[in-house]
Design a protein around this motif. Structure first.
Motif, PDB file in Angstrom:
ATOM      1  N   LEU A 175       0.836  -1.207   0.000  1.00  0.00           N
ATOM      2  CA  LEU A 175       0.000   0.000   0.000  1.00  0.00           C
ATOM      3  C   LEU A 175       0.873   1.260   0.000  1.00  0.00           C
ATOM      4  O   LEU A 175       0.579   2.235  -0.700  1.00  0.00           O
ATOM      5  CB  LEU A 175      -0.933  -0.012   1.224  1.00  0.00           C
ATOM      6  CG  LEU A 175      -1.840   1.211   1.381  1.00  0.00           C
ATOM      7  CD1 LEU A 175      -2.855   1.307   0.252  1.00  0.00           C
ATOM      8  CD2 LEU A 175      -2.594   1.177   2.722  1.00  0.00           C
ATOM      9  N   SER A 223      -8.218   2.555   0.286  1.00  0.00           N
ATOM     10  CA  SER A 223      -8.014   2.251   1.698  1.00  0.00           C
ATOM     11  C   SER A 223      -8.939   3.155   2.480  1.00  0.00           C
ATOM     12  O   SER A 223      -8.916   4.370   2.284  1.00  0.00           O
ATOM     13  CB  SER A 223      -6.563   2.550   2.088  1.00  0.00           C
ATOM     14  OG  SER A 223      -6.496   2.802   3.483  1.00  0.00           O
ATOM     15  N   CYS A 244      -9.358   2.281   5.985  1.00  0.00           N
ATOM     16  CA  CYS A 244      -8.875   2.211   7.366  1.00  0.00           C
ATOM     17  C   CYS A 244      -7.455   2.745   7.510  1.00  0.00           C
ATOM     18  O   CYS A 244      -6.906   2.756   8.610  1.00  0.00           O
ATOM     19  CB  CYS A 244      -8.967   0.782   7.890  1.00  0.00           C
ATOM     20  SG  CYS A 244      -7.735  -0.324   7.190  1.00  0.00           S
ATOM     21  N   GLY A 245      -6.880   3.197   6.412  1.00  0.00           N
ATOM     22  CA  GLY A 245      -5.551   3.798   6.495  1.00  0.00           C
ATOM     23  C   GLY A 245      -4.464   2.779   6.786  1.00  0.00           C
ATOM     24  O   GLY A 245      -3.478   3.106   7.434  1.00  0.00           O
ATOM     25  N   GLY A 246      -4.676   1.535   6.363  1.00  0.00           N
ATOM     26  CA  GLY A 246      -3.618   0.534   6.484  1.00  0.00           C
ATOM     27  C   GLY A 246      -3.652  -0.251   7.773  1.00  0.00           C
ATOM     28  O   GLY A 246      -2.659  -0.854   8.171  1.00  0.00           O
ATOM     29  N   ILE A 266      -8.280  -3.534   8.502  1.00  0.00           N
ATOM     30  CA  ILE A 266      -9.665  -3.854   8.863  1.00  0.00           C
ATOM     31  C   ILE A 266     -10.690  -3.527   7.778  1.00  0.00           C
ATOM     32  O   ILE A 266     -11.809  -4.018   7.833  1.00  0.00           O
ATOM     33  CB  ILE A 266     -10.102  -3.173  10.183  1.00  0.00           C
ATOM     34  CG1 ILE A 266      -9.704  -1.709  10.186  1.00  0.00           C
ATOM     35  CG2 ILE A 266      -9.586  -3.906  11.377  1.00  0.00           C
ATOM     36  CD1 ILE A 266     -10.175  -0.982  11.425  1.00  0.00           C
ATOM     37  N   CYS A 285      -7.991  -2.610   0.325  1.00  0.00           N
ATOM     38  CA  CYS A 285      -6.692  -2.515  -0.325  1.00  0.00           C
ATOM     39  C   CYS A 285      -6.261  -3.825  -0.979  1.00  0.00           C
ATOM     40  O   CYS A 285      -5.080  -4.020  -1.243  1.00  0.00           O
ATOM     41  CB  CYS A 285      -5.650  -2.108   0.716  1.00  0.00           C
ATOM     42  SG  CYS A 285      -5.537  -3.347   2.021  1.00  0.00           S
ATOM     43  N   LEU A 292      -3.836  -8.451   1.412  1.00  0.00           N
ATOM     44  CA  LEU A 292      -4.191  -7.091   1.815  1.00  0.00           C
ATOM     45  C   LEU A 292      -2.954  -6.227   1.556  1.00  0.00           C
ATOM     46  O   LEU A 292      -1.878  -6.507   2.100  1.00  0.00           O
ATOM     47  CB  LEU A 292      -4.592  -7.032   3.293  1.00  0.00           C
ATOM     48  CG  LEU A 292      -5.881  -7.771   3.676  1.00  0.00           C
ATOM     49  CD1 LEU A 292      -6.156  -7.620   5.181  1.00  0.00           C
ATOM     50  CD2 LEU A 292      -7.081  -7.252   2.889  1.00  0.00           C
ATOM     51  N   CYS A 294      -2.007  -3.498   2.589  1.00  0.00           N
ATOM     52  CA  CYS A 294      -1.382  -2.816   3.719  1.00  0.00           C
ATOM     53  C   CYS A 294      -0.595  -3.791   4.601  1.00  0.00           C
ATOM     54  O   CYS A 294       0.212  -3.370   5.425  1.00  0.00           O
ATOM     55  CB  CYS A 294      -2.431  -2.083   4.548  1.00  0.00           C
ATOM     56  SG  CYS A 294      -3.701  -3.147   5.220  1.00  0.00           S
TER      57      CYS A 294
HETATM   58  S1  FES Z   1      -6.081  -0.502   4.016  1.00  0.00           S
HETATM   59 FE1  FES Z   1      -7.750  -1.243   5.098  1.00  0.00          FE
HETATM   60  S2  FES Z   1      -7.346  -3.344   5.141  1.00  0.00           S
HETATM   61 FE2  FES Z   1      -5.676  -2.593   4.117  1.00  0.00          FE
END
Ligand code: FES
Length: 677
Positions: free
Chosen positions: A24, A36, A38-40, A43, A47, A90, A92
């Motif tokens: 990511l 994204s 949840c910003g990485g 959850i 991504c 995922l 992230c």
């Molecule tokens: S950015 Fe949300 S799960 Fe990877």
């Protein structure tokens, strides 16, 4: 170890990154469109990426099996609970361990394209004004006192680089509960309009909000209101709904509504209330149909003609009833839904009303321009949006002209003796054999023609109930080509035409298409008055188009686009035969469906399209039909079917029009042959 090469598909973007860099992060640094919320934090699952392994001669890389780290605990947990598609990671959580090729599937792209059905129409790139962001907010600290909102702003700045944030009271009143319930993790819906300097927070949910975000795209017409409920994340249309505009009770056409406002103090307020009530009703109805909470509707876009535009916004339309037809504002309008009493959507929902072109040419024409893009066309295109008021655009890359022409409601089946709305049982297609003058037809809801076996059984449920707008156009055009009606629109008598399907009604004649009276059904006929009503409507449409062609200095156009819900069902051949549109090769007539509604959808799903439309509107030259002396002349000439003076060379290649005249005014008994022009 040296940095690893990361190549993203389908964008082809590539770069070198230190071992251990999350995919990511690499995507963000390269400007790859990877979503994204949840910003990485592992959850939101937005991504997701698909790594590829093996040899890629095209990219000059070999991707080893261990080019990414192993599935980590976060991914394992997500896979166990929600399930990840085979091979997906995922972005992230997956970290780069060697050269790698990573595909970003369409659903993981932020700016996904919403593929529209017709090949001729462009796709919409998703980039709505309102988006979701998940943030972790600092807990309050006695020793470092600050408000919850201030700490939320800090979190948005640090985690999403969103600065200059505001929120209205309905948001603040939910803030504290949401933060505590979500244990300081929340999702916010943040809105930034095309001209906004600040970001406005519209709603907040504890934890990760997974119930989606929606918007309404509304085409507010004089007769009908059509709305699409769109998913603001995927662009999908979740539900569509339409209803009559309740303002009809104040006057069928726009000018009668303006006069209602002039003659009745407070009349404009009454009409505003009526339309807003209908919109509230429509909002609850459409949300219910889609199975979503109405509060998840955070945006609405509107397209409408100038009179509806004023009445929607609560502006008195009186100035639109007289030259110089000044609008209160011709620019776009952005405001809170609650200012317009639209109280069935989110309490902080935002509204965007597309700009008007000028005078009588409204945001509906602007929306058609946004959807059909005549300003990008290489050839000269005429776009007609057929409704109670016809919006007409003519242009190409060099210049676009627009006008509005008062066609009246005849095309929508009103004022037509057997007219009805498009519903099962309504005649939508019709042919008349020139030799016998016998009709055959098809009704909505049945694929058989009326002279085919099984038609009676197949239509037993719906019956044959009337003629839809597209059917009346075909009926008149067929009557003309079968010699039942002459160039001036006169229906001949039974003797002149030679069929018992014609009945005398006083001094005029009526053509009987279907007589269901023996079984208690209706008699479906075309009367002389029906012909006159359609002639007036089609002359207004043609004269408007001709006026734009004059202005442009041309006698022909390269292609014609029929727009509007009704335009989608009109047969190009019959429209030309009737003289609704100028002569062009038949394969150059296409249908665009509800282009105004599509324009509203584009403005809803893509915030930068709002800038585009403001720019397009400024470049369109508006022609005012009401004050152009030439309009009357064109109108009179267009009264003939197909036309008194204009040539129809393409039409004459496919249809030979009989040279009949039923004008008995001279006492010659009619039916005489006439020389063709
Ligand atoms: S950015 Fe949300 S799960 Fe990877």
């Amino acid at each position: 170890m040296t940095d690893a090469l990361v190549i993203f598909t389908p964008s082809g973007k590539r770069g070198r990154f230190p071992i251990g860099t999350p995919v990511l992060t690499a995507a963000r640094q390269l400007g790859v469109d990877l979503d994204s919320v949840c910003g990485g934090r592992g959850i939101c699952s937005k991504c997701q990426v698909q790594p590829s392994y093996g040899d890629f001669p095209k990219f000059g890389v070999h991707v080893a099996e261990n080019a990414l780290n192993d599935f980590n605990a976060v991914e394992e947990r997500y896979d166990r609970i929600r399930g990840l598609k085979a091979g997906r990671r995922l972005g992230c959580q997956a970290t780069v361990q060697g050269d790698i090729v990573v595909d970003v599937p369409p659903e993981s792209q932020v700016h996904k394209q919403v593929v529209r059905k017709a090949a001729t129409q462009r796709d919409i790139v998703m980039d709505p004004a309102t988006k979701l962001y998940f943030v972790e907010v600092q807990e309050p600290d006695m020793h470092d006192p600050s408000g919850d909102f201030e700490r939320l702003k800090d979190a948005l700045r640090d985690q999403w680089q969103i600065e200059d944030v505001t929120a209205a009271l309905p948001f603040l009143s939910k803030l504290q509960t949401a933060l505590r319930k979500g244990q300081w993790k929340v999702t916010v819906a943040a809105h930034k309009g095309h001209q906004d300097s600040q970001v406005q927070l519209l709603d907040i949910w504890p934890g990760l909000h997974e119930d989606g975000l929606y918007g309404l795209a509304v085409d507010l017409g004089s007769t009908t209101i059509a709305a699409h409920l769109c998913d603001l994340i995927t662009g999908e249309v979740k539900a569509s709904s339409g209803r009559m505009n309740p303002q009809i009770r104040f006057g069928e056409d726009l000018m009668s509504r303006v006069s209602y406002s002039m003659m009745n103090p407070g009349g404009d307020k009454e009409m505003t209330r009526a339309v807003r009530d209908a919109l509230n009703d429509l909002t609850t109805g459409i949300a219910e149909e889609a199975g979503i909470a109405p509060s998840l509707i955070v945006e609405a876009t509107f397209v409408c003609n100038p009179v509806m535009h004023h009445l929607l916004l609560g502006l008195d339309p009186v100035e639109l009833g007289q030259a110089p037809f000044a609008l209160a504002t011709s620019g776009s309008v952005s405001l809170n839904a609650r200012e317009m009493d639209l109280n069935q959507m989110n309490p902080n929902a935002r509204v965007f009303v597309l700009p008007c072109i000028a005078g009588h040419v409204g945001a509906d024409a602007a929306a058609v321009a946004l959807s059909e893009e005549p300003n990008k066309s290489d050839d000269l295109v005429l776009i007609v949006d057929v409704g109670t008021n016809a919006e007409i655009l003519l242009g190409d890359k060099s210049r676009v002209l627009a006008c509005s022409s008062p066609t009246g409601p005849a095309f929508e089946g009103a004022q037509i003796s057997s007219g009805q709305r498009a519903a099962p049982g309504a005649i939508e297609k019709l042919e008349i054999k020139p030799e016998t003058k016998e009709p055959r037809f098809r009704v909505i809801g049945c694929d058989l023609w009326s002279d085919e076996e099984g038609f009676a059984e197949a239509t037993a449920g719906s019956g044959v109930t009337g003629i839809a707008g597209s059917g009346i156009i075909e009926a008149l055009a067929e009557m003309r080509s079968a010699g039942i009606m002459d160039e001036s629109g006169l229906i001949g008598s039974a003797e002149q035409v030679g069929t018992t399907r014609i009945e005398a009604e006083g001094r005029t004649n009526t053509y009987v298409i279907h007589d269901g009276s023996a079984k208690g059904g209706p008699r479906i006929t075309v009367t002389q008055n029906d012909v006159r009503a359609i002639q007036l409507a089609k002359s207004a449409l043609y004269a408007g188009a001709r006026l734009l062609m004059d202005e442009r200095g041309v006698d022909t156009v390269d292609r014609v686009v029929l727009a509007g819900a009704f335009g989608a069902h009109i047969s190009p051949k019959h429209a030309m035969l009737l003289g609704m549109i100028p002569d062009v090769p038949l394969d150059k007539v296409t249908s665009a469906g509800n282009a105004a509604g599509t324009g509203a959808r584009i403005a809803l799903c893509n915030v930068s399209a709002r800038n585009d439309i403001e720019q397009i509107v400024r470049q369109i030259t508006k022609v005012e039909t009401a004050i152009e002396p030439k309009f009357q002349e064109h109108f009179v000439n267009a009264n003939a079917i197909p036309h008194k003076t204009d040539a129809f060379p393409n039409l004459s290649k496919i249809v030979t029009l009989p040279e009949v005249s039923f004008n008995t005014g001279g006492g010659d008994g009619g039916g005489r042959k006439r020389r063709r022009r």
